[in-house]
Scaffold this motif. Sequence first.
Motif, PDB file in Angstrom:
ATOM      1  N   UNK A 102      62.947 -82.767  65.542  1.00  0.00           N
ATOM      2  CA  UNK A 102      61.562 -83.091  65.183  1.00  0.00           C
ATOM      3  C   UNK A 102      61.386 -84.598  65.003  1.00  0.00           C
ATOM      4  N   UNK A 103      62.322 -85.204  64.312  1.00  0.00           N
ATOM      5  CA  UNK A 103      62.221 -86.651  64.068  1.00  0.00           C
ATOM      6  C   UNK A 103      62.360 -87.467  65.342  1.00  0.00           C
ATOM      7  N   UNK A 104      63.079 -86.915  66.318  1.00  0.00           N
ATOM      8  CA  UNK A 104      63.224 -87.608  67.606  1.00  0.00           C
ATOM      9  C   UNK A 104      62.074 -87.293  68.555  1.00  0.00           C
ATOM     10  N   UNK A 105      61.075 -86.571  68.043  1.00  0.00           N
ATOM     11  CA  UNK A 105      59.884 -86.270  68.831  1.00  0.00           C
ATOM     12  C   UNK A 105      60.195 -85.338  70.006  1.00  0.00           C
ATOM     13  N   UNK A 106      61.256 -84.520  69.903  1.00  0.00           N
ATOM     14  CA  UNK A 106      61.601 -83.576  70.960  1.00  0.00           C
ATOM     15  C   UNK A 106      60.806 -82.285  70.842  1.00  0.00           C
ATOM     16  N   UNK A 107      60.487 -81.879  69.615  1.00  0.00           N
ATOM     17  CA  UNK A 107      59.863 -80.574  69.390  1.00  0.00           C
ATOM     18  C   UNK A 107      58.715 -80.693  68.395  1.00  0.00           C
ATOM     19  N   UNK A 108      57.905 -79.606  68.380  1.00  0.00           N
ATOM     20  CA  UNK A 108      56.842 -79.499  67.378  1.00  0.00           C
ATOM     21  C   UNK A 108      57.044 -78.285  66.482  1.00  0.00           C
ATOM     22  N   UNK A 109      58.104 -77.526  66.748  1.00  0.00           N
ATOM     23  CA  UNK A 109      58.312 -76.351  65.920  1.00  0.00           C
ATOM     24  C   UNK A 109      59.582 -75.615  66.280  1.00  0.00           C
ATOM     25  N   UNK A 110      59.763 -74.464  65.621  1.00  0.00           N
ATOM     26  CA  UNK A 110      60.993 -73.682  65.742  1.00  0.00           C
ATOM     27  C   UNK A 110      60.668 -72.225  66.053  1.00  0.00           C
ATOM     28  N   UNK A 111      61.378 -71.669  67.039  1.00  0.00           N
ATOM     29  CA  UNK A 111      61.334 -70.232  67.323  1.00  0.00           C
ATOM     30  C   UNK A 111      62.737 -69.705  67.043  1.00  0.00           C
ATOM     31  N   UNK A 112      62.874 -68.887  66.009  1.00  0.00           N
ATOM     32  CA  UNK A 112      64.197 -68.449  65.560  1.00  0.00           C
ATOM     33  C   UNK A 112      64.303 -66.931  65.570  1.00  0.00           C
ATOM     34  N   UNK A 113      65.240 -66.427  66.355  1.00  0.00           N
ATOM     35  CA  UNK A 113      65.541 -65.004  66.404  1.00  0.00           C
ATOM     36  C   UNK A 113      67.019 -64.835  66.082  1.00  0.00           C
ATOM     37  N   UNK A 114      67.514 -63.610  66.177  1.00  0.00           N
ATOM     38  CA  UNK A 114      68.925 -63.397  65.855  1.00  0.00           C
ATOM     39  C   UNK A 114      69.383 -62.018  66.282  1.00  0.00           C
ATOM     40  N   UNK A 115      70.673 -61.917  66.600  1.00  0.00           N
ATOM     41  CA  UNK A 115      71.312 -60.619  66.655  1.00  0.00           C
ATOM     42  C   UNK A 115      71.456 -60.108  65.236  1.00  0.00           C
ATOM     43  N   UNK A 116      71.651 -58.812  65.083  1.00  0.00           N
ATOM     44  CA  UNK A 116      71.781 -58.241  63.736  1.00  0.00           C
ATOM     45  C   UNK A 116      73.258 -58.160  63.382  1.00  0.00           C
ATOM     46  N   UNK A 117      73.690 -59.013  62.459  1.00  0.00           N
ATOM     47  CA  UNK A 117      75.075 -58.954  62.028  1.00  0.00           C
ATOM     48  C   UNK A 117      75.140 -58.439  60.595  1.00  0.00           C
ATOM     49  N   UNK A 118      76.073 -57.546  60.355  1.00  0.00           N
ATOM     50  CA  UNK A 118      76.276 -56.849  59.081  1.00  0.00           C
ATOM     51  C   UNK A 118      75.198 -55.800  58.859  1.00  0.00           C
ATOM     52  N   UNK A 119      73.941 -56.210  58.542  1.00  0.00           N
ATOM     53  CA  UNK A 119      72.837 -55.261  58.393  1.00  0.00           C
ATOM     54  C   UNK A 119      71.515 -56.026  58.472  1.00  0.00           C
ATOM     55  N   UNK A 120      70.376 -55.330  58.605  1.00  0.00           N
ATOM     56  CA  UNK A 120      69.091 -56.021  58.765  1.00  0.00           C
ATOM     57  C   UNK A 120      68.739 -56.956  57.616  1.00  0.00           C
ATOM     58  N   UNK A 121      68.962 -56.535  56.368  1.00  0.00           N
ATOM     59  CA  UNK A 121      68.632 -57.397  55.230  1.00  0.00           C
ATOM     60  C   UNK A 121      69.463 -58.679  55.232  1.00  0.00           C
ATOM     61  N   UNK A 122      70.741 -58.549  55.527  1.00  0.00           N
ATOM     62  CA  UNK A 122      71.638 -59.708  55.551  1.00  0.00           C
ATOM     63  C   UNK A 122      71.152 -60.726  56.575  1.00  0.00           C
TER      64      UNK A 122
END
Length: 418
Positions: A99-119
């Motif tokens: 962000x500080x280097x002016x490369x992006x304006x935001x974040x899209x964050x997903x994930x595989x489910x490791x251990x369990x959904x709450x974790x």
Amino acid sequence: MERIQEKLAILADAAKYDASCASSGSNRKNETKGLGNAHPGMGICHSYTADGRCVSLLKILLTNVCIYDCAYCVSRKSNDIKRAAFTVQEVVDLTINFYRRNYIEGLFLSSGIFKDPDYTMERLVRVAKKLRTEHNFNGYIHLKAIPGASDELMREAGLYADRLSVNLELPTEAGLKLLAPEKNRPAMIQPIRFLQNEIIRLEDERKVLKKVPTFVPAGQSTQVIVGAAGESDMEIMHLASRFYQQFQLKRVYYSGYVPISNDNRLPALHSQVPLMRENRLYQADWLLRFYGFEPHELLNERHPNLDTDIDPKLSWALRNLDSFPVDINKADKMLIARVPGIGIESLRKICAARMHGTLGWDQLKQMGVQIGKARYFITCKAGPLERRDLTPEQIRQQLLAQSHSKWAKAHSPQLQLF
């Protein structure tokens, strides 16, 4: 630094299969000396806001480790791939530095489910919370909500993210049972319903209270994979329509299945990605959301799949020629919206201009109407431009011939020399 770059390469590549990456609809304002703005790079995708601006988002997975074995997923636990996982702080640092280097304006964050959904969900929420509270980050944040996570975590995620999305993954329950038997549709719908109820509750509170926390201002979306489980376009469109009506989703995204597994339950490994089908589904989706169409008008038992040669609106018009031609100077606004070749912006101009005089072909062309397509379905001041005794098949063939000839003109025969 080398290890971080390796993780970024692995987890950005794994995130590319998620199509539900959009930044439209959020009005979060940077009112307290926040941070930066946009440009491309590894793990950076482009998206568009509601006003048409192109923005760049850091698009990554928190981890590609997963406890599930979904046949269509590259991160499934049985797949022999290189695994990686970011820590919460690593994602925060990457986002702030980009962000500080002016490369992006935001974040899209997903994930595989490791251990369990709450974790897993707890770590996604911690990333967003750290960005907002510790770094005063006012950029766009889109989090993938994990089915099965607690309502408390979903509620907290909604306080820090601009948009949340829960992937339905496959359009039908039968497809889900076949390709992802460890998952179930009710568990996927539950967080969508919870988020919708929270949005409604806070909207009601906002009518009587001065200070109500911002909660997923860009709303929620979902994604379905197209072409993995043999579902019809009719099933997909009825699903999308139902979710738009029941949960007021901002978007349903359609992702053509990319063959990644040699599994007899799936299309062959080297089969083509159904990109044209994906495109037609987006066009049909647009007709549902903005043009007043119902799914049963576009698709039915006789026509369960969209025509890949022509767009859905034209296909509907050819099956309903008895509704045409319409007088562009007198017809109802919503009927004109159904004319092939007339878009929402052209419709707005037509409705405004015809209050001051009758419109002819030249004026319609200046307003952006695709005359080559619309002329078969409308009349105006100058009278009909096309014979009215043509059959649907004749109109179809003429329009297809026009599109093919236009494509041919774009290619110089000199290119054949190289």
